[in-house]
Design an enzyme around this catalytic site. Structure first.
Site, PDB file in Angstrom:
ATOM      1  CE1 TYR A 173       0.351   2.414  13.406  1.00  0.00           C
ATOM      2  CE2 TYR A 173      -1.808   3.699  12.805  1.00  0.00           C
ATOM      3  CZ  TYR A 173      -0.500   3.343  12.590  1.00  0.00           C
ATOM      4  OH  TYR A 173       0.150   3.253  11.281  1.00  0.00           O
TER       5      TYR A 173
ATOM      6  CG  ASN B 226      -4.931   3.222   8.931  1.00  0.00           C
ATOM      7  OD1 ASN B 226      -4.987   2.454   8.324  1.00  0.00           O
ATOM      8  ND2 ASN B 226      -4.659   4.437   8.546  1.00  0.00           N
TER       9      ASN B 226
ATOM     10  CD  GLU C 231      -1.458   3.771   8.197  1.00  0.00           C
ATOM     11  OE1 GLU C 231      -1.021   4.362   9.296  1.00  0.00           O
ATOM     12  OE2 GLU C 231      -1.627   4.613   7.288  1.00  0.00           O
TER      13      GLU C 231
ATOM     14  CG  HIS D 169      -1.013   8.989   3.502  1.00  0.00           C
ATOM     15  ND1 HIS D 169      -1.027   7.801   3.888  1.00  0.00           N
ATOM     16  CD2 HIS D 169      -0.749   9.550   5.094  1.00  0.00           C
ATOM     17  CE1 HIS D 169      -0.742   7.349   5.138  1.00  0.00           C
ATOM     18  NE2 HIS D 169      -0.527   8.378   5.828  1.00  0.00           N
TER      19      HIS D 169
ATOM     20  CD  GLU E 104      -4.737   7.587  10.028  1.00  0.00           C
ATOM     21  OE1 GLU E 104      -4.301   8.512  10.400  1.00  0.00           O
ATOM     22  OE2 GLU E 104      -4.372   6.240  10.474  1.00  0.00           O
TER      23      GLU E 104
ATOM     24  NE  ARG F 241      -3.254   2.717   2.837  1.00  0.00           N
ATOM     25  CZ  ARG F 241      -3.293   3.344   3.775  1.00  0.00           C
ATOM     26  NH1 ARG F 241      -2.530   2.890   4.717  1.00  0.00           N
ATOM     27  NH2 ARG F 241      -3.727   4.611   3.827  1.00  0.00           N
TER      28      ARG F 241
HETATM   29  C1  FCB Z   1      -1.168   6.926  11.009  1.00  0.00           C
HETATM   30  C2  FCB Z   1      -0.840   7.471   9.426  1.00  0.00           C
HETATM   31  C3  FCB Z   1       0.659   7.250   8.823  1.00  0.00           C
HETATM   32  C4  FCB Z   1       1.433   7.205  10.034  1.00  0.00           C
HETATM   33  C5  FCB Z   1       0.867   6.204  11.314  1.00  0.00           C
HETATM   34  C6  FCB Z   1       1.946   6.019  12.439  1.00  0.00           C
HETATM   35  O1  FCB Z   1      -2.062   7.930  11.470  1.00  0.00           O
HETATM   36  O2  FCB Z   1      -1.663   7.219   8.611  1.00  0.00           O
HETATM   37  O3  FCB Z   1       0.890   8.072   7.959  1.00  0.00           O
HETATM   38  O4  FCB Z   1       1.938   8.336  10.606  1.00  0.00           O
HETATM   39  O5  FCB Z   1      -0.235   6.786  11.738  1.00  0.00           O
END
Ligand code: FCB
Length: 513
Positions: free
Chosen positions: A361, A359, A418, A187, A232, A143
């Protein structure tokens, strides 16, 4: 290093007591984050493997295994992700025009040590080497994002053939290695010329984006079949126009909701145009950063906080995309009037998606202290581990979020576009970058993914953020997310332990399909 390291060695190197090291190993909360980070870092560098009897790892998910047979389908897209501004560099080369990030990073105090993406991982020049590394990592998909100002230096108008040629060659190289290209069209690098005409605060930008999307579909749509319109949009709108920590640095919630509306509109318009002009069957989606919100107590203030934050972080974009409405409380919570919405807009925005990109995290946990009426984040979370971004590691949040999305919105497919972590990696100057904590992070999240696949959530792919260490926006080069280490002085690439682990994982999973 021939001698095996002991807890005592780690304690000595870190300048702390053995008890402190042991508390870190056992995920105890009462070690300050910096000390914890230093100890974990020293362990990584020395490939320290604790004696299991010293650590209460029982039940720890990373010791779990995939089920047998595992649940990942044969055509699952095993990938890694990057973005143009964070990776390509070459910002003044090949006819590229400036974007809002080129100017934002030059404003004092916006990024760590004033760092910029001017050179980044110089992927613009290392592209073929990088594709060869993807192959070495066994990737089935990659990607990347297309830099809008590299294609259209003014945002619209004259096309930069040299820019198109770069992505043409990238896509050909990927296909030659049997790697499926997944192209993100935005992006965060809005052409500066469009910003100067109002950027995402104007409807015209949405139409300019649709034209750009059509152009890309015409040029790459014979070979690219996976398209992400926006990455995002919450970050583009809220961070960029609401609190100003991202480009273009505007601090105004009315602007944030207006920008979000035009971004969503541009997504819907682009979806129709890609569908009409791509020559192969196109899978078109959008990527959202989703954060599950949890309550640490049962107070009313906390429950209300959970709803408010869920509206802000998740429903702001999920609701219009899947239900064609903004959540009722959104504008109230932000203290603004709704943006000007034309009759047809919500229908365009809710154009059916082929997939939702997620995404993931971390999560957010909140509580309301006794005798107060206001909720606050729980930081640090007792017993929790954190990444270098100070994001709590919470793999279960991934499955909770996916099950919720499936229940409330039922997308026809989901890509995890992500997932990954920053740690203080160090390279030994030869061929080794030990990063066991990243291995563990990825493994734990993949196990969660398998759990939800077994529960019927239609997940079609998983992309580690990131393929390479790169420019981490306001954190500059201080945060490394890559499966591959980049020595920024020479641009040499070194596959980290996590990269080798991921390659072995993909190999094993795909061999048993
Ligand atoms: C996300 C972004 C990516 C990167 C990660 C850590 O929010 O999409 O570009 O910075 O975080």
């Amino acid at each position: 290093m021939t001698r095996k390291f002991t807890i005592r060695d780690i304690a000595q190197l870190a300048g702390v007591s053995i008890a402190t090291v042991s508390r870190v190993l056992n995920h105890k909360p009462d070690v300050d984050p910096q000390t914890r980070e230093r100890i974990l870092h020293i362990m990584d560098v020395h490939s320290f493997a604790p004696d299991l009897s010293a650590v209460q790892l029982a039940g720890s998910p990373s010791r779990r295994k995939l089920s047998s047979p595992h649940a990942f389908p044969p055509d699952f897209l095993w990938g890694a992700a990057t973005s143009a501004y964070q990776t390509e560099g070459a910002v003044r080369e090949g006819g590229r025009g400036p974007s809002i990030w080129d100017t934002f990073v030059r404003e004092p105090g916006t990024t760590w040590h004033g760092e910029t993406g001017d050179v980044a991982a110089d992927h613009y020049h290392w592209m073929l080497d990088d594709v060869a590394l993807m192959k070495e990592l066994q990737l089935k998909a990659y990607r990347f994002s297309v830099s809008w100002p590299r294609i259209l230096p003014q945002g619209n108008g004259p096309i930069n053939a040299c820019g198109l040629d770069f992505y043409d060659r990238l896509v050909d190289a990927l296909l030659a290695h049997d790697i499926c290209p997944v192209a993100t069209l935005y992006h965060w690098d809005l052409p500066l010329a469009l910003h100067e005409q109002g950027g995402w605060l104007t409807r015209e930008t949405a139409y300019a984006f649709a034209d750009y999307a059509e152009l890309m579909a015409r040029k790459l749509g014979d070979r690219v079949s996976w398209w992400v319109t926006h990455n995002e949009p919450w970050c583009s709108a809220y961070l960029g126009y609401g609190i100003g920590t991202h480009a273009p640095g505007i601090r105004d919630f009315s602007s944030a909701v207006l920008a979000s509306h035009h971004i969503l509109l541009s997504h819907g318009l682009a979806t129709e145009r890609i569908r009409a002009h791509a020559q192969t069957e196109a899978h078109i989606g959008i990527t959202l950063n989703l954060t599950p919100i949890y309550a640490a107590d049962e107070s009313e203030a906390t429950q209300q906080g959970v709803e408010q934050l869920d509206v802000l972080h998740n429903r702001w974009f999920l609701d219009p995309l899947f239900r064609g409405t903004y959540p009722e409380q959104l504008f109230n919570n932000l203290g603004v009037a709704p943006p000007a919405i034309k009759n047809i807009d919500m229908q365009i925005i809710a154009t059916p998606l082929d997939f939702l990109g997620v995404n993931y995290y971390s999560r957010s946990l909140i509580r309301t202290p006794l005798r107060t009426q206001h909720y606050e984040p729980v930081v640090p979370v007792p017993e929790a581990s954190y990444t270098q971004m100070a994001w709590e590691i919470y793999p279960q949040g991934l499955s909770d979020m996916l099950l919720r999305v499936q229940r409330d919105y039922a997308p026809s497919a989901i890509l995890i576009t992500e997932n990954g972590a920053a740690f203080e990696d160090s390279w030994d100057g030869r061929g080794h970058v030990p990063d066991k904590r990243r291995v563990r992070y990825l493994h734990e999240h993949l196990l969660e993914l398998e759990t939800v696949l077994k529960q019927g959530v239609p997940i079609s792919g998983y992309f580690v953020w990131s393929l390479l260490d790169n420019f981490e926006w306001t954190d500059g080069y201080s945060k490394r997310f890559g499966l591959i280490y980049v020595d920024y002085i020479t641009q040499r690439r070194i596959i980290k332990e996590s990269g080798r682990w991921y390659a072995a994982f993909i190999k094993e999973v795909t061999a048993t399909n």
